[in-house]
Design an enzyme around this catalytic site. Sequence first.
Site, short mmCIF file in Angstrom:
data_model
loop_
_atom_site.label_atom_id
_atom_site.label_comp_id
_atom_site.label_asym_id
_atom_site.label_seq_id
_atom_site.Cartn_x
_atom_site.Cartn_y
_atom_site.Cartn_z
N ASP A 141 0.83 -1.21 0.00
CA ASP A 141 0.00 0.00 0.00
C ASP A 141 0.87 1.26 0.00
OD1 ASP A 141 -2.33 1.35 -0.04
OD2 ASP A 141 -2.93 0.91 2.01
N GLY A 191 0.47 5.27 -4.57
CA GLY A 191 -0.08 6.53 -5.05
C GLY A 191 0.43 7.70 -4.22
N SER A 247 -6.97 -6.26 -6.14
CA SER A 247 -8.10 -6.88 -5.45
C SER A 247 -9.36 -6.82 -6.32
CB SER A 247 -8.36 -6.16 -4.13
OG SER A 247 -8.98 -4.92 -4.39
N THR A 248 -10.36 -7.62 -5.95
CA THR A 248 -11.63 -7.59 -6.70
C THR A 248 -12.26 -6.19 -6.60
OG1 THR A 248 -12.59 -8.61 -4.72
CG2 THR A 248 -12.24 -10.04 -6.60
N ASN A 271 -10.45 -3.38 -6.63
CA ASN A 271 -9.63 -2.39 -7.35
C ASN A 271 -10.17 -2.02 -8.74
OD1 ASN A 271 -6.39 -3.51 -6.02
ND2 ASN A 271 -7.74 -1.85 -5.33
N ARG A 330 -11.25 1.61 -9.35
CA ARG A 330 -10.33 2.75 -9.55
C ARG A 330 -10.56 3.37 -10.93
NH1 ARG A 330 -4.81 2.13 -6.37
NH2 ARG A 330 -5.71 1.28 -4.48
N SER A 346 -8.19 -5.92 4.39
CA SER A 346 -8.70 -5.62 3.05
C SER A 346 -9.00 -6.86 2.20
CB SER A 346 -7.73 -4.70 2.31
OG SER A 346 -7.62 -3.48 2.97
C1 FPP Z 1 -1.70 0.00 -3.60
O1 FPP Z 1 -1.22 1.33 -3.53
C2 FPP Z 1 -1.07 -0.71 -4.73
C3 FPP Z 1 -1.74 -1.37 -5.72
C4 FPP Z 1 -3.20 -1.50 -5.79
C5 FPP Z 1 -1.02 -1.99 -6.84
C6 FPP Z 1 0.17 -2.80 -6.43
C7 FPP Z 1 0.82 -3.37 -7.61
C8 FPP Z 1 2.15 -3.40 -7.82
C9 FPP Z 1 3.15 -2.86 -6.90
C10 FPP Z 1 2.66 -4.03 -9.06
C11 FPP Z 1 2.95 -5.50 -8.83
C12 FPP Z 1 3.37 -6.12 -10.10
C13 FPP Z 1 3.42 -7.46 -10.35
C14 FPP Z 1 3.76 -7.97 -11.68
C15 FPP Z 1 3.10 -8.44 -9.34
P1 FPP Z 1 -2.27 2.52 -3.67
O2 FPP Z 1 -2.40 2.85 -5.12
O3 FPP Z 1 -3.55 2.12 -3.01
O4 FPP Z 1 -1.57 3.67 -2.93
P2 FPP Z 1 -2.31 4.83 -2.11
O5 FPP Z 1 -3.01 4.18 -0.98
O6 FPP Z 1 -1.19 5.72 -1.69
O7 FPP Z 1 -3.25 5.49 -3.07
#
Ligand code: FPP
Length: 249
Positions: free
Chosen positions: A29, A32, A74-75, A77, A80, A205
């Site tokens: 997490d 972003g 996740s299901t 996500n 977004r 989550s």
């Molecule tokens: C959550 O951060 C992150 C994700 C939903 C995506 C995670 C995916 C990767 C790191 C890529 C993995 C790649 C492979 C091939 C396995 P967020 O976007 O929710 O961050 P925030 O809470 O700051 O908005």
Amino acid sequence: MTAKPTVLRDLPADLQQERLPQHVAVIMDGNGRWAQQRGLPRLIGHRRGVDTLKELLRCCRDWGIRALTAYAFSTENWGRPLEEVEFLMTLFERVLRQELREMVAEGVRIQFVGNLQALPHSLQAEIERSMEETRNNPGIQFTVATNYGGRQEIVQACRAIAIQVQQGLLQPQDIDETVFAQHLYTAGTCDPDLLIRTSGEMRISNFLLWQMAYAELYITDALWPDFDRSEFHQALCAFQSRSRRFGKV
Ligand code: FPP
């Protein structure tokens, strides 16, 4: 996985090899926020998140941890912005295509869990290829939860078991925890001993709800792209300081 200089290549002296978790799960997490803090688009954070994951996989291998599971999508996500969803799908596919040869060479066994049929066809093809080509690898098991939801996994297991009962292949009294676990996506994999979640959020989550029954939880304020070997070292120190009683005294 491109080689880059790493600190803490060997297991740090204050960790006991025999008390390491066998299976580590991560909720990655904060991608972003990491990007936004730098005035960059969120998508750059996901790209950096991939580098962090690759480095953690390598670290687990170096330190003798047998399995790593990462929650990639996740299901929930799908809710977004479309641009972000499409970026993530393309990113998964590209990473698989680019990293596969190296993962084969490093002995990694790749597994994907989740409702994979709902993913773009080209991604499904890469997923199938990566699982097939690494199936017999002897090294660390790397599981990527993609379009995964713990409740959805439990429901599909119930449905599969109900069909077996309906067909007379299974008696209701024979359904126990072992039988149930055999119908989960993670059948054959030991449950995680340690769940790490970055960015300070205190939630599971919908991740591995059944499998997480006795996992130790470790929450850090570090954002996922900043979760390096020294952060992982701290997580493992915390894990080794816990007394795991599994409900006993
Ligand atoms: C959550 O951060 C992150 C994700 C939903 C995506 C995670 C995916 C990767 C790191 C890529 C993995 C790649 C492979 C091939 C396995 P967020 O976007 O929710 O961050 P925030 O809470 O700051 O908005």
